[in-house]
Design a protein around this motif. Structure first.
Motif, PDB file in Angstrom:
ATOM      1  N   UNK A  93       0.822  -1.208   0.000  1.00  0.00           N
ATOM      2  CA  UNK A  93       0.000   0.000   0.000  1.00  0.00           C
ATOM      3  C   UNK A  93       0.851   1.252   0.000  1.00  0.00           C
ATOM      4  N   UNK A  94       0.211   2.348  -0.371  1.00  0.00           N
ATOM      5  CA  UNK A  94       0.741   3.695  -0.229  1.00  0.00           C
ATOM      6  C   UNK A  94      -0.301   4.510   0.509  1.00  0.00           C
ATOM      7  N   UNK A  95       0.131   5.362   1.406  1.00  0.00           N
ATOM      8  CA  UNK A  95      -0.718   6.425   1.938  1.00  0.00           C
ATOM      9  C   UNK A  95      -0.203   7.691   1.274  1.00  0.00           C
ATOM     10  N   UNK A  96      -1.087   8.349   0.529  1.00  0.00           N
ATOM     11  CA  UNK A  96      -0.698   9.520  -0.247  1.00  0.00           C
ATOM     12  C   UNK A  96      -1.520  10.727   0.151  1.00  0.00           C
ATOM     13  N   UNK A  97      -0.913  11.879   0.084  1.00  0.00           N
ATOM     14  CA  UNK A  97      -1.616  13.142   0.269  1.00  0.00           C
ATOM     15  C   UNK A  97      -1.624  13.820  -1.095  1.00  0.00           C
ATOM     16  N   UNK A  98      -2.779  13.785  -1.753  1.00  0.00           N
ATOM     17  CA  UNK A  98      -2.905  14.301  -3.114  1.00  0.00           C
ATOM     18  C   UNK A  98      -3.980  15.372  -3.177  1.00  0.00           C
ATOM     19  N   UNK A  99      -3.828  16.261  -4.144  1.00  0.00           N
ATOM     20  CA  UNK A  99      -4.774  17.375  -4.281  1.00  0.00           C
ATOM     21  C   UNK A  99      -6.130  16.948  -4.816  1.00  0.00           C
ATOM     22  N   UNK A 100      -6.207  15.780  -5.485  1.00  0.00           N
ATOM     23  CA  UNK A 100      -7.487  15.384  -6.070  1.00  0.00           C
ATOM     24  C   UNK A 100      -7.535  13.880  -6.313  1.00  0.00           C
ATOM     25  N   UNK A 101      -8.747  13.385  -6.492  1.00  0.00           N
ATOM     26  CA  UNK A 101      -8.942  11.984  -6.849  1.00  0.00           C
ATOM     27  C   UNK A 101      -8.333  11.699  -8.211  1.00  0.00           C
ATOM     28  N   UNK A 102      -8.380  12.674  -9.102  1.00  0.00           N
ATOM     29  CA  UNK A 102      -7.782  12.495 -10.430  1.00  0.00           C
ATOM     30  C   UNK A 102      -6.280  12.256 -10.326  1.00  0.00           C
ATOM     31  N   UNK A 103      -5.609  13.004  -9.450  1.00  0.00           N
ATOM     32  CA  UNK A 103      -4.160  12.842  -9.288  1.00  0.00           C
ATOM     33  C   UNK A 103      -3.831  11.459  -8.736  1.00  0.00           C
ATOM     34  N   UNK A 104      -4.542  11.022  -7.704  1.00  0.00           N
ATOM     35  CA  UNK A 104      -4.243   9.709  -7.131  1.00  0.00           C
ATOM     36  C   UNK A 104      -4.591   8.602  -8.126  1.00  0.00           C
ATOM     37  N   UNK A 105      -5.569   8.831  -8.985  1.00  0.00           N
ATOM     38  CA  UNK A 105      -5.906   7.862 -10.028  1.00  0.00           C
ATOM     39  C   UNK A 105      -4.774   7.758 -11.041  1.00  0.00           C
ATOM     40  N   UNK A 106      -4.134   8.873 -11.376  1.00  0.00           N
ATOM     41  CA  UNK A 106      -2.955   8.846 -12.262  1.00  0.00           C
ATOM     42  C   UNK A 106      -1.843   7.983 -11.652  1.00  0.00           C
ATOM     43  N   UNK A 107      -1.651   8.120 -10.352  1.00  0.00           N
ATOM     44  CA  UNK A 107      -0.611   7.346  -9.668  1.00  0.00           C
ATOM     45  C   UNK A 107      -0.967   5.861  -9.688  1.00  0.00           C
ATOM     46  N   UNK A 108      -2.237   5.534  -9.403  1.00  0.00           N
ATOM     47  CA  UNK A 108      -2.675   4.133  -9.426  1.00  0.00           C
ATOM     48  C   UNK A 108      -2.502   3.540 -10.821  1.00  0.00           C
ATOM     49  N   UNK A 109      -2.775   4.330 -11.848  1.00  0.00           N
ATOM     50  CA  UNK A 109      -2.578   3.866 -13.222  1.00  0.00           C
ATOM     51  C   UNK A 109      -1.109   3.515 -13.452  1.00  0.00           C
ATOM     52  N   UNK A 110      -0.225   4.328 -12.922  1.00  0.00           N
ATOM     53  CA  UNK A 110       1.210   4.053 -13.058  1.00  0.00           C
ATOM     54  C   UNK A 110       1.583   2.755 -12.337  1.00  0.00           C
ATOM     55  N   UNK A 111       0.980   2.519 -11.178  1.00  0.00           N
ATOM     56  CA  UNK A 111       1.244   1.291 -10.428  1.00  0.00           C
ATOM     57  C   UNK A 111       0.817   0.071 -11.243  1.00  0.00           C
ATOM     58  N   UNK A 112      -0.325   0.164 -11.924  1.00  0.00           N
ATOM     59  CA  UNK A 112      -0.822  -0.986 -12.694  1.00  0.00           C
ATOM     60  C   UNK A 112       0.114  -1.362 -13.836  1.00  0.00           C
ATOM     61  N   UNK A 113       0.983  -0.468 -14.216  1.00  0.00           N
ATOM     62  CA  UNK A 113       1.896  -0.707 -15.334  1.00  0.00           C
ATOM     63  C   UNK A 113       3.222  -1.342 -14.886  1.00  0.00           C
ATOM     64  N   UNK A 114       3.240  -1.896 -13.688  1.00  0.00           N
ATOM     65  CA  UNK A 114       4.430  -2.559 -13.168  1.00  0.00           C
ATOM     66  C   UNK A 114       4.819  -3.712 -14.082  1.00  0.00           C
ATOM     67  N   UNK A 115       6.094  -3.803 -14.452  1.00  0.00           N
ATOM     68  CA  UNK A 115       6.512  -4.909 -15.314  1.00  0.00           C
ATOM     69  C   UNK A 115       6.348  -6.253 -14.607  1.00  0.00           C
ATOM     70  N   UNK A 116       5.964  -7.240 -15.394  1.00  0.00           N
ATOM     71  CA  UNK A 116       5.821  -8.605 -14.884  1.00  0.00           C
ATOM     72  C   UNK A 116       5.931  -9.563 -16.062  1.00  0.00           C
ATOM     73  N   UNK A 117       6.178 -10.835 -15.781  1.00  0.00           N
ATOM     74  CA  UNK A 117       6.325 -11.785 -16.885  1.00  0.00           C
ATOM     75  C   UNK A 117       5.011 -11.964 -17.651  1.00  0.00           C
ATOM     76  N   UNK A 118       5.138 -12.302 -18.918  1.00  0.00           N
ATOM     77  CA  UNK A 118       3.974 -12.596 -19.753  1.00  0.00           C
ATOM     78  C   UNK A 118       3.149 -13.700 -19.101  1.00  0.00           C
TER      79      UNK A 118
END
Length: 138
Positions: A93-118
């Motif tokens: 988990x991360x506890x984040x202090x963000x200005x908006x739900x949109x910003x934290x959603x951008x961060x979550x999108x980046x997390x989903x792009x974590x490299x992993x094997x096919x």
């Protein structure tokens, strides 16, 4: 506003990262694991620089969970491991202090792009606002 950003996983995911394949996931190589750690470290570093990171932790595998419930007799019932019907649990988990739900959603999108094997499963990243006080309950 503070947000809890949660990454989910299963016991089989942890085993795959240790090199044990299953029908659920292929075995991860050491390079796969290092790429995942590098991705997460880059996110943490960027969030530290922006001042949005409050805390971030990876959690031990589900097999190491201890569950405490209240029994019918009023005494604690202690079991090791998750509930048998539990499939996915919080893996980190991360506890984040963000200005908006949109910003934290951008961060979550980046997390989903974590490299992993096919063939490795993709798990959702959940975002939950953290309540500031009792007034948020209403």
């Amino acid at each position: 506003m503070k947000y809890l950003v949660m990454v989910q996983g299963t016991q089989l995911d942890y085993e795959a990262m240790r090199g044990k394949a299953s029908p659920h996931s292929p075995a991860w190589s050491e390079q796969d694991v290092q790429a995942m750690y590098a991705h997460m470290e880059a996110i943490n570093n960027d969030l530290s620089e922006t001042g949005e990171l409050v805390d971030a932790q990876g959690l031990a595998e589900p097999a190491k969970i201890r569950t405490v419930t209240l029994g019918d007799d009023g005494k604690a019932v202690i079991t090791d491991g998750p509930y048998s019907e539990t499939k996915e649990l919080m893996a980190g988990y991360w506890v984040l202090e963000c200005e908006s739900l949109e910003r934290v959603t951008e961060i979550a999108d980046r997390v989903t792009r974590c490299p992993q094997p096919e063939g490795a499963p993709n798990h959702p990243v959940a975002i939950r606002p953290i309540q500031d006080g009792a007034g948020d309950l209403c």
